[in-house]
Scaffold this motif. Structure first.
Motif, PDB file in Angstrom:
ATOM      1  N   SER A 129       0.810  -1.223   0.000  1.00  0.00           N
ATOM      2  CA  SER A 129       0.000   0.000   0.000  1.00  0.00           C
ATOM      3  C   SER A 129       0.839   1.266   0.000  1.00  0.00           C
ATOM      4  O   SER A 129       0.488   2.259  -0.658  1.00  0.00           O
ATOM      5  CB  SER A 129      -0.926   0.011   1.221  1.00  0.00           C
ATOM      6  OG  SER A 129      -1.850  -1.046   1.172  1.00  0.00           O
ATOM      7  N   ILE A 130       1.947   1.252   0.717  1.00  0.00           N
ATOM      8  CA  ILE A 130       2.710   2.484   0.927  1.00  0.00           C
ATOM      9  C   ILE A 130       3.343   3.000  -0.369  1.00  0.00           C
ATOM     10  O   ILE A 130       3.673   4.187  -0.489  1.00  0.00           O
ATOM     11  CB  ILE A 130       3.789   2.268   2.014  1.00  0.00           C
ATOM     12  CG1 ILE A 130       4.186   3.612   2.630  1.00  0.00           C
ATOM     13  CG2 ILE A 130       4.998   1.499   1.455  1.00  0.00           C
ATOM     14  CD1 ILE A 130       4.996   3.472   3.900  1.00  0.00           C
ATOM     15  N   PHE A 131       3.458   2.135  -1.354  1.00  0.00           N
ATOM     16  CA  PHE A 131       3.964   2.530  -2.668  1.00  0.00           C
ATOM     17  C   PHE A 131       3.163   3.695  -3.254  1.00  0.00           C
ATOM     18  O   PHE A 131       3.699   4.576  -3.924  1.00  0.00           O
ATOM     19  CB  PHE A 131       3.898   1.317  -3.607  1.00  0.00           C
ATOM     20  CG  PHE A 131       4.091   1.636  -5.066  1.00  0.00           C
ATOM     21  CD1 PHE A 131       5.358   1.685  -5.621  1.00  0.00           C
ATOM     22  CD2 PHE A 131       2.998   1.883  -5.889  1.00  0.00           C
ATOM     23  CE1 PHE A 131       5.532   1.971  -6.971  1.00  0.00           C
ATOM     24  CE2 PHE A 131       3.153   2.173  -7.232  1.00  0.00           C
ATOM     25  CZ  PHE A 131       4.429   2.209  -7.772  1.00  0.00           C
ATOM     26  N   TYR A 132       1.853   3.706  -2.998  1.00  0.00           N
ATOM     27  CA  TYR A 132       0.966   4.652  -3.674  1.00  0.00           C
ATOM     28  C   TYR A 132       0.944   6.042  -3.033  1.00  0.00           C
ATOM     29  O   TYR A 132       0.326   6.957  -3.589  1.00  0.00           O
ATOM     30  CB  TYR A 132      -0.460   4.082  -3.709  1.00  0.00           C
ATOM     31  CG  TYR A 132      -0.571   2.853  -4.571  1.00  0.00           C
ATOM     32  CD1 TYR A 132      -0.656   2.959  -5.951  1.00  0.00           C
ATOM     33  CD2 TYR A 132      -0.557   1.577  -4.011  1.00  0.00           C
ATOM     34  CE1 TYR A 132      -0.739   1.829  -6.752  1.00  0.00           C
ATOM     35  CE2 TYR A 132      -0.640   0.448  -4.789  1.00  0.00           C
ATOM     36  CZ  TYR A 132      -0.727   0.574  -6.160  1.00  0.00           C
ATOM     37  OH  TYR A 132      -0.811  -0.549  -6.950  1.00  0.00           O
ATOM     38  N   VAL A 133       1.606   6.222  -1.908  1.00  0.00           N
ATOM     39  CA  VAL A 133       1.568   7.519  -1.231  1.00  0.00           C
ATOM     40  C   VAL A 133       2.227   8.605  -2.086  1.00  0.00           C
ATOM     41  O   VAL A 133       1.604   9.596  -2.485  1.00  0.00           O
ATOM     42  CB  VAL A 133       2.233   7.429   0.159  1.00  0.00           C
ATOM     43  CG1 VAL A 133       2.310   8.810   0.793  1.00  0.00           C
ATOM     44  CG2 VAL A 133       1.460   6.469   1.056  1.00  0.00           C
ATOM     45  N   GLY A 134       3.514   8.438  -2.369  1.00  0.00           N
ATOM     46  CA  GLY A 134       4.208   9.405  -3.213  1.00  0.00           C
ATOM     47  C   GLY A 134       3.673   9.420  -4.631  1.00  0.00           C
ATOM     48  O   GLY A 134       3.612  10.471  -5.288  1.00  0.00           O
ATOM     49  N   TYR A 135       3.262   8.259  -5.109  1.00  0.00           N
ATOM     50  CA  TYR A 135       2.714   8.115  -6.462  1.00  0.00           C
ATOM     51  C   TYR A 135       1.513   9.040  -6.652  1.00  0.00           C
ATOM     52  O   TYR A 135       1.409   9.758  -7.652  1.00  0.00           O
ATOM     53  CB  TYR A 135       2.317   6.652  -6.655  1.00  0.00           C
ATOM     54  CG  TYR A 135       1.813   6.283  -8.033  1.00  0.00           C
ATOM     55  CD1 TYR A 135       2.672   5.743  -8.984  1.00  0.00           C
ATOM     56  CD2 TYR A 135       0.481   6.449  -8.386  1.00  0.00           C
ATOM     57  CE1 TYR A 135       2.208   5.381 -10.239  1.00  0.00           C
ATOM     58  CE2 TYR A 135       0.012   6.097  -9.629  1.00  0.00           C
ATOM     59  CZ  TYR A 135       0.883   5.564 -10.556  1.00  0.00           C
ATOM     60  OH  TYR A 135       0.418   5.215 -11.801  1.00  0.00           O
ATOM     61  N   CYS A 136       0.599   9.040  -5.696  1.00  0.00           N
ATOM     62  CA  CYS A 136      -0.616   9.848  -5.817  1.00  0.00           C
ATOM     63  C   CYS A 136      -0.333  11.335  -5.642  1.00  0.00           C
ATOM     64  O   CYS A 136      -0.874  12.168  -6.373  1.00  0.00           O
ATOM     65  CB  CYS A 136      -1.648   9.394  -4.785  1.00  0.00           C
ATOM     66  SG  CYS A 136      -2.227   7.704  -5.027  1.00  0.00           S
ATOM     67  N   LEU A 137       0.512  11.674  -4.689  1.00  0.00           N
ATOM     68  CA  LEU A 137       0.772  13.077  -4.392  1.00  0.00           C
ATOM     69  C   LEU A 137       1.448  13.807  -5.550  1.00  0.00           C
ATOM     70  O   LEU A 137       1.218  14.995  -5.772  1.00  0.00           O
ATOM     71  CB  LEU A 137       1.629  13.202  -3.131  1.00  0.00           C
ATOM     72  CG  LEU A 137       0.953  12.822  -1.809  1.00  0.00           C
ATOM     73  CD1 LEU A 137       1.964  12.875  -0.668  1.00  0.00           C
ATOM     74  CD2 LEU A 137      -0.223  13.758  -1.518  1.00  0.00           C
ATOM     75  N   LEU A 138       2.298  13.123  -6.289  1.00  0.00           N
ATOM     76  CA  LEU A 138       3.115  13.782  -7.313  1.00  0.00           C
ATOM     77  C   LEU A 138       2.629  13.544  -8.737  1.00  0.00           C
ATOM     78  O   LEU A 138       3.265  14.005  -9.686  1.00  0.00           O
ATOM     79  CB  LEU A 138       4.572  13.315  -7.182  1.00  0.00           C
ATOM     80  CG  LEU A 138       5.264  13.692  -5.872  1.00  0.00           C
ATOM     81  CD1 LEU A 138       6.677  13.132  -5.835  1.00  0.00           C
ATOM     82  CD2 LEU A 138       5.301  15.204  -5.688  1.00  0.00           C
TER      83      LEU A 138
END
Length: 532
Positions: A129-138
């Motif tokens: 799940s944590i992969f998508y944190v920076g992915y979504c923000l940027l």
């Protein structure tokens, strides 16, 4: 509108249309390029990462307005683009998917779990799940950056960043290190997927997109090749490296090499393509200009594009479709080896058995993309893909463990149905957003907001002790919702087309003549026609 509809005698020799020197240069498509001269070369690092030359872009676009070309030349230009641009994008996406989904193949190897302290299903799903944190923000800022510096430079930065992050996993140790590197992988990938959709819209007509996106951006072929590599590499063993480390090493290094290949050989826009002659640049630009007229410079700013997207109901409906089916995609790509392993196969055999569903899935993806472009229709194709995947999930939820053959067959349906939705939905979205600046932000908006759902998606497989039955049922419900939203969007866009046609039919000739001439038509203009 193509060149043939504007020039009835275009099938004849081009020279027969030339009456004087000025007209000759315009119809050949080099007049304005001749005036401005050759594009200046970048001389330093700062200039190298500056925006592409707007003056040269304007010259090519002006030449594209008057260039006269034949059917044969149109086909030749398309072949050149297919032979040069597509292979580079395909290879880039192939390595992207290797680095992104390696963790799924590595997870069923006990040495990997021991190295990173993955002791239970909760730690495993959090790492996903944590992969998508920076992915979504940027995602949205990354697409704005791409338009400013050009696709080749943006993809170079992206490929290099996630390649180095993936390579670092080889030598990392401990659960905290894994979480940090997964976040960095997500940051590196931010903007890549939506950026490729946006990039291809500068090269192809609207009805050519789905097939090309299918070839470029399906994870099925990378899943198949990745499964084969995993099947062989996990057996490797040296005093320095374990088998799972070879898996990351062999797949991360080519990504970094591909970054430099992309930088030097992928043109940012048709007017930058060194493999075209000046006339061919004008024709390549004319092909898309007479279809949807994408603009590489000017138009809305990133902030204006975002505001236009946020107030557009179509954008939210596309986001709902994507977010719903992406629940399955965000899990199946990671869980496929685990699901096969849970059917009773050994870890190594599970790696090999992932190949067949991906190979068949690739065929489904390409077939759907080809037929969608051929019929120039998107909505019903999406409904069919959703239904195929939905049936697969229902079989998995009811047959896991009790019937291994049926469960394995269901994986073919799930993979084929899910992955064919990527090119269909995103090519549909690219056709529905205009001007180009809104399209770039719009595709990024869909991917970014949808992937916030992906942060939680791996958590649906919380029931390993129950053969993931509840997880399959939740995924089935999400894909059914995606199908309903696609039907609703198709009805809405069809209604908008009828409303626009009625509005135009009620206008007088003077009112129609008073409509402003535009370089690129806004999707809110009554003359705009949505693909359904």
């Amino acid at each position: 509108m193509n060149a043939l509809s504007q020039t009835p005698s275009l099938g004849l020799d081009v020279e027969k249309h030339i009456s004087n020197a000025s007209e000759s240069w315009n119809q050949i498509g080099v007049a304005h390029q001749n005036e401005i001269g050759a594009r200046p070369k970048k001389r330093n690092l700062f200039e190298f990462f500056s925006s592409p030359d707007s003056n040269y872009a304007k010259a090519v676009n002006l030449d594209a307005e008057n260039v006269v070309y034949t059917h044969e030349e149109d086909a030749k230009i398309k072949r050149k683009i297919d032979n040069r641009v597509l292979p580079l994008i395909i290879c880039s996406f192939l390595f992207n998917q290797f680095d992104r989904t390696n963790i799924g193949n590595a997870h069923i190897i006990s040495a990997f779990n021991e190295n990173f302290g993955i002791t239970d299903n909760n730690k495993w799903t959090l790492a996903l799940s944590i992969f998508y944190v920076g992915y979504c923000l940027l995602e949205i800022p990354a697409n704005v950056l791409q338009r400013h510096i050009g696709a080749n430079r943006f993809f170079f930065i992206s490929l290099t960043f996630w390649g180095l992050s993936s390579l670092s996993i080889v030598y990392a140790k401990g659960y905290a290190a894994l979480l940090v590197l997964r976040v960095l992988l997500g940051i590196g990938e931010a903007g890549f997927y939506a950026g490729v959709i946006y990039y291809l819209s500068f090269w192809y007509k609207r009805h050519e997109l789905a097939m090309r996106i299918s070839l470029c951006m399906t994870a099925t072929y990378s899943g198949a090749v990745g499964g084969l590599l995993a099947f062989g590499l996990v057996r490797a063993q040296t005093p320095l490296l374990e088998g799972w480390q070879f898996l990351y090493l062999v797949e991360a290094i080519p990504t970094i090499i591909m970054a430099f290949v992309t930088l030097f050989f992928l043109p940012s826009f048709p007017f930058c393509a060194n493999f075209f002659t000046p006339r061919e640049k004008a024709i390549a630009q004319a092909r898309v200009n007479r279809d949807h007229k994408p603009q590489s410079h000017g138009g809305m700013t990133g902030w204006q594009g975002l505001k236009a997207v946020v107030v557009d109901p179509n954008a939210w409906m596309f986001m709902s479709i994507y977010a719903s089916f992406n629940v399955g995609v965000a899990t199946i790509s990671y869980f496929l080896p685990t699901l096969i392993n849970e059917l009773g196969f050994t870890a190594i055999n599970a790696q090999g058995l992932t190949v067949a569903p991906y190979v068949v899935g690739w065929g489904v993806v390409v077939l759907q993309g080809w037929h969608s472009d051929k019929t120039r229709e998107r909505g019903w194709h999406i409904v069919v893909s959703c239904m195929v995947s939905f049936i697969g999930y229902i079989i998995l939820a009811t047959s896991a463990r009790r019937n291994v053959g049926a469960a394995y067959f269901a994986l073919f349906l799930v993979v084929g149905g899910l992955y064919s939705l990527f090119p269909l939905v995103m090519s549909w979205a690219a056709n529905a957003f205009s001007p180009t600046s809104k399209r770039g932000v719009g595709t990024a908006f869909i991917v970014s907001i949808s992937n916030t759902v992906s942060i939680a998606s791996p958590q649906i497989y919380f029931d390993p002790e129950d053969d993931y039955v509840k997880g399959h049922a939740i995924a089935a419900g999400c894909i059914f919702l995606s199908m309903l939203m696609a039907l609703a969007l198709r009805v809405r866009l069809s209604w908008l087309n009828k409303r626009n046609a009625r509005c135009l039919s009620e206008m007088s000739d003077d009112e129609k003549a008073a409509l402003p001439a535009v370089d690129e038509m806004n999707d809110r203009d009554p003359r705009y026609v949505f693909m359904i």
